[in-house]
Design a protein around this motif. Structure first.
Motif, PDB file in Angstrom:
ATOM      1  N   MET A 146     -72.839  24.673 -78.170  1.00  0.00           N
ATOM      2  CA  MET A 146     -73.594  23.503 -78.600  1.00  0.00           C
ATOM      3  C   MET A 146     -73.295  22.300 -77.713  1.00  0.00           C
ATOM      4  O   MET A 146     -72.147  22.106 -77.289  1.00  0.00           O
ATOM      5  N   ARG A 179     -86.940  19.681 -81.434  1.00  0.00           N
ATOM      6  CA  ARG A 179     -85.910  20.183 -82.356  1.00  0.00           C
ATOM      7  C   ARG A 179     -86.330  19.724 -83.740  1.00  0.00           C
ATOM      8  O   ARG A 179     -86.167  18.558 -84.097  1.00  0.00           O
ATOM      9  N   GLY A 183     -77.762  23.274 -81.694  1.00  0.00           N
ATOM     10  CA  GLY A 183     -77.107  23.446 -82.982  1.00  0.00           C
ATOM     11  C   GLY A 183     -78.019  23.612 -84.176  1.00  0.00           C
ATOM     12  O   GLY A 183     -77.741  23.089 -85.248  1.00  0.00           O
ATOM     13  N   THR A 184     -79.109  24.359 -83.981  1.00  0.00           N
ATOM     14  CA  THR A 184     -80.002  24.551 -85.124  1.00  0.00           C
ATOM     15  C   THR A 184     -80.494  25.992 -85.184  1.00  0.00           C
ATOM     16  O   THR A 184     -80.062  26.836 -84.403  1.00  0.00           O
ATOM     17  N   ALA A 199     -73.515  27.703 -82.394  1.00  0.00           N
ATOM     18  CA  ALA A 199     -74.398  27.777 -83.566  1.00  0.00           C
ATOM     19  C   ALA A 199     -74.949  29.197 -83.562  1.00  0.00           C
ATOM     20  O   ALA A 199     -75.739  29.559 -82.696  1.00  0.00           O
ATOM     21  N   ALA A 201     -79.241  27.375 -80.164  1.00  0.00           N
ATOM     22  CA  ALA A 201     -77.781  27.340 -80.143  1.00  0.00           C
ATOM     23  C   ALA A 201     -77.295  26.076 -79.424  1.00  0.00           C
ATOM     24  O   ALA A 201     -76.375  25.399 -79.877  1.00  0.00           O
ATOM     25  N   LEU A 202     -77.950  25.751 -78.321  1.00  0.00           N
ATOM     26  CA  LEU A 202     -77.564  24.577 -77.547  1.00  0.00           C
ATOM     27  C   LEU A 202     -77.670  23.298 -78.374  1.00  0.00           C
ATOM     28  O   LEU A 202     -76.835  22.398 -78.268  1.00  0.00           O
ATOM     29  N   PRO A 214     -70.344  17.230 -82.104  1.00  0.00           N
ATOM     30  CA  PRO A 214     -71.658  17.781 -81.743  1.00  0.00           C
ATOM     31  C   PRO A 214     -72.665  16.662 -81.497  1.00  0.00           C
ATOM     32  O   PRO A 214     -72.619  15.627 -82.158  1.00  0.00           O
ATOM     33  N   TYR A 216     -71.628  28.076 -88.014  1.00  0.00           N
ATOM     34  CA  TYR A 216     -71.087  27.528 -86.763  1.00  0.00           C
ATOM     35  C   TYR A 216     -69.711  28.137 -86.540  1.00  0.00           C
ATOM     36  O   TYR A 216     -69.019  28.526 -87.494  1.00  0.00           O
TER      37      TYR A 216
END
Lengths: 368, 385
Positions: free
Chosen positions: B89, A116, A90-91, B78, A87-88, B104, B114
């Motif tokens: 994020m 990542r 974004g995936t 996310a 989540a941090l 982002p 998202y």
């Protein structure tokens, strides 16, 4: 490195090397740490974090500045840490690989090496977990650091022009540790079947490119073979610094750190056989009720606990055929699904282990 | 590549949503907002762009409010499977008079949901804008192109396989997609040395697969208990499942299998003096041909053999390995000149069983014999006439 009265005396007499006088981070440069990849982590003294970058064939020493001692005995827990990190950044959690876990012994904060992505463009990240169990990215844009390039691969004798796209040879770094002023690095090639253990003096000097040794595994006194080291831990035996190393195939071996000399060829003394279907992952040393213990995570047996007092200079080397397990007596501890293990404080270990579904949890465990 | 469909934005209820939120937001803003009650522009949270570099902005804020907002006024999440509490994020927030924007730090991923949230106080009800880049439907195209060794009979102490793919692959799942079966179709238990790192080359198109050395080395536990992986005279199949995903997340186009038979164990270290060298002719660019007396490890034979002049200067050219890794050919960049040359072979070269020049894979100490060759490079002379 802590100053002792003797060191202070020598300092006054000008007998100590400048690096010792100035501390471990004094000679570091300030700037941006460029990582091509990230795999193993290990803490040294003074909050220095060693980071393995296998793609760049380099070890970075980063002054984290995380040097405020922890107070009390905090426990740390983060459910689904892989999802939180995903989540941090974004995936999807499936695109996050937790490569290693290291606890800063001063602050007791947990650091994770994370990729990542799973392909060649994966982004290497250093993540710290706060006391609430939430991950945060550790900025490496402006830090004090030093870098040691690993010695070249065994000389390629064929001219590179004969091969398109450069050498496909790479070397994985299977473990990393700091002991007695040296960074110890275990590596495994994707071509020659050979494992190297390098000892690089720290602070890194510009000329020193480390020591490469070949490890041999003496199996029951009759055969000896090149053996890849999976994980190891520094440990003093009879006043001398040793490494206790778990090989990818079966045993636990010991050898003296003083044997790590350039070009050396060392054979570990086999001190335990933990039986089959056992793939070692991580190993730590801890004290309980005044006695030392080893705790080893492995792929099939939960974790294994060994009373370290059995390991003496005179401990028996396994030289005969064994039925299932032999050498040191050990106890199996029922911690299921442990993938990463480090010591959190005097009484606790921190682990990354499988939770519900595809979640990986960061959990504090009372040392057994 | 087909044009991607438009991003999925909040189910198409944009206008009514933003009007409703404007009312709520103005309520939240209290006195400050009241002072701006005459401000006509609608407050709107929206995604800008429809690719991985999309970002979020909130527009229509009363003048001056943008800069006064706390840094966590606009957050992007996310969304994850388990519903565990997740952090927002990482990214950068830019604030100006009537607008805030969040970029982002990492590119957005196709198929993942998202959620952007804007709030003016920690306990305020947020304005929410979901976003999803549709997954691209691209047909699988990556295949296994080759497995080395290419021979169909391998020694029962075979050590390594190199699996080549047509495109970069995903790391960390290899052993789930690799199977070794005996001739009867039964799966061989734990045949591979499973390393979490996985041994890939840099472009991630070649995986090195090691057979568990514990089941090759004589005198160690796994071999004694589980037996060898391969037994002479038997048939085997190495299978690569089509479900294995490439670096772009697509499965392989098809499964792949390599069938082979196990022959006798090879415990004889390679000896270049047994190799046949066919020297080329002066003033040609004909190949220097070297025939090994056994197949050699493909990657090491490509890397660890070179041609030198009598004075030790390396001759540049292209190499080729054929005849199931038994024949090495060298094509010089410039025509050969009459005279003496040498073939230099690093002693660390391996045969299929991992034996080096002068050194077996596992050395039997009772047998004595050569344990180590001190010379790092073995040289063989040949003459161009």
């Amino acid at each position: 490195m802590k100053s002792s009265p003797l060191a202070l005396g020598l300092l006054a007499l000008g007998l100590l090397a400048p690096s010792v006088r100035a501390g471990l981070t004094a000679g570091m440069q300030e700037g941006k740490v460029e990582l091509k990849s990230i795999s193993q982590l290990a803490f040294g003294p003074e909050g220095v974090l060693f980071i393995a970058d296998p793609k760049a064939a380099a070890i970075l020493a980063v002054a984290t500045g995380d040097t405020a001692p922890a107070s009390g005995s905090a426990t740390l827990r983060a459910e689904a840490i892989n999802e939180k990190i995903a989540a941090l950044v974004g995936t999807k959690s499936d695109d996050v690989i937790i490569e290693d876990l290291a606890v800063n012994p001063i602050s007791r904060r947990a650091y994770l090496a994370v990729s990542r992505g799973r392909g060649p463009d994966a982004v290497p990240l250093l993540v710290r977990v706060d006391v609430q169990g939430q991950p945060e990215l550790v900025a490496l844009d402006r830090v004090r650091f030093a870098r040691a390039e690993l010695p070249d691969a065994p000389a390629d004798v064929a001219p590179a022009a004969g091969r398109k796209g450069g050498s496909p040879r790479t070397e994985s770094i299977t473990d990393l540790a700091y002991a007695d002023g040296r960074v110890l690095v275990a590596g495994l090639s994707n071509e020659e079947f050979s494992s190297t253990l390098r000892a690089i003096p720290f602070p890194f000097s510009r000329v020193e490119r480390g020591t490469v040794v070949e490890n041999y595994h003496g199996a029951h006194g009759r055969f000896e073979t090149r053996a890849p080291v999976r994980t190891f831990v520094p440990y003093r035996i009879g006043g001398e610094q040793h490494l206790l190393a778990a090989y990818t195939c079966t045993p636990l071996v010991q050898f003296a750190l003083s044997e790590l000399k350039p070009g050396a060829r060392i054979t570990g003394k086999t001190i335990a056989e933990f039986g089959n279907r056992n793939r070692p992952l991580d190993i730590i040393v801890y004290q309980k009720d005044g006695r030392d213990y080893l705790l080893m995570a492995n792929s099939s047996r939960g974790v294994i606990k060994v009373a370290a007092e059995q390991i003496t200079p005179a401990a028996k080397s396994i030289t005969a055929k064994v039925s299932d397990t032999d050498g040191l007596k050990f106890e199996k501890i029922d911690w299921a699904g442990v993938a990463q293990l480090d010591r959190l404080d005097a009484r606790h270990a921190l682990v990354v282990r499988t939770g519900a579904g595809r979640a990986l949890n960061l959990e504090t465990m009372a040392l057994p | 590549m087909p044009a991607p469909a438009g991003p999925d934005r909040s189910g198409g209820a944009g206008v009514s949503l933003r009007l409703a939120w404007r009312t709520i937001l103005l309520g939240i803003l209290g006195c400050g907002a009241a002072a701006n009650a005459g401000h006509a522009a609608p407050i709107e949270i929206r995604w800008v762009g429809n690719g991985p570099s999309a970002w979020v902005e909130v527009v229509g804020l009363p003048p001056g409010l943008g800069r006064a907002l706390p840094p966590d006024a606009l957050l992007v999440f996310a969304e994850q499977e388990s519903g565990a509490k997740i952090p927002p994020m990482a990214g950068t927030m830019h604030r100006d008079e009537a607008r805030v924007r969040f970029e982002p730090r990492f590119p957005l991923v196709r198929g993942l949901r998202y959620r952007a949230e804007f709030r003016t106080a920690p306990d305020a009800t947020p304005l929410v804008a979901p976003f999803r880049l549709p997954a691209e439907a691209v047909a699988p195209s990556t295949v296994v192109t080759q497995i080395f060794p290419s021979a169909d009979t391998l020694p029962e102490n075979q050590l390594k396989f190199y699996v080549h793919f047509s495109a970069p692959m995903a790391r960390g799942v290899a052993y789930r997609h690799l199977r070794l079966r005996s001739g009867s179709g039964a799966e061989i238990e734990l045949p591979f040395l499973e390393l979490e790192e996985e041994l890939w080359d840099q472009p991630m198109t070649r995986l090195t697969l090691l057979i568990d050395p514990g089941r090759i080395k004589r005198g160690v536990k796994p071999l004694e208990d589980l037996g060898p992986v391969f037994e002479a005279g038997r048939e085997y199949t190495l299978e690569i499942a089509a479900e294995w995903r490439d670096a772009a997340g697509r499965p392989l186009r098809e499964r792949f299998e390599k069938k082979f038979r196990a022959g006798l164990a090879d415990r004889d270290p390679p000896d270049p003096r047994r190799w046949q060298i066919r020297a080329p002719v002066d003033a040609t660019r004909d190949a220097l041909v070297v025939d090994f007396d056994e197949p050699m490890d493909q990657a090491l034979a490509r890397r660890l053999i070179r041609v030198e002049t009598a004075s030790g200067q390396v001759v540049s050219g292209e190499t080729e390995l054929t005849n199931q890794e038994r024949r090495w050919r060298f094509f010089p960049a410039v025509p050969w000149s009459r005279g003496d040359y040498r073939l230099g072979v690093a002693a660390t070269i391996e045969d299929l069983a991992g034996n080096n020049i002068g050194k077996r894979f596992d050395v039997d100490l009772r047998e004595g014999g050569p344990r180590r060759l001190e010379e790092p490079v073995v040289r063989l002379a040949f003459t161009v006439q």
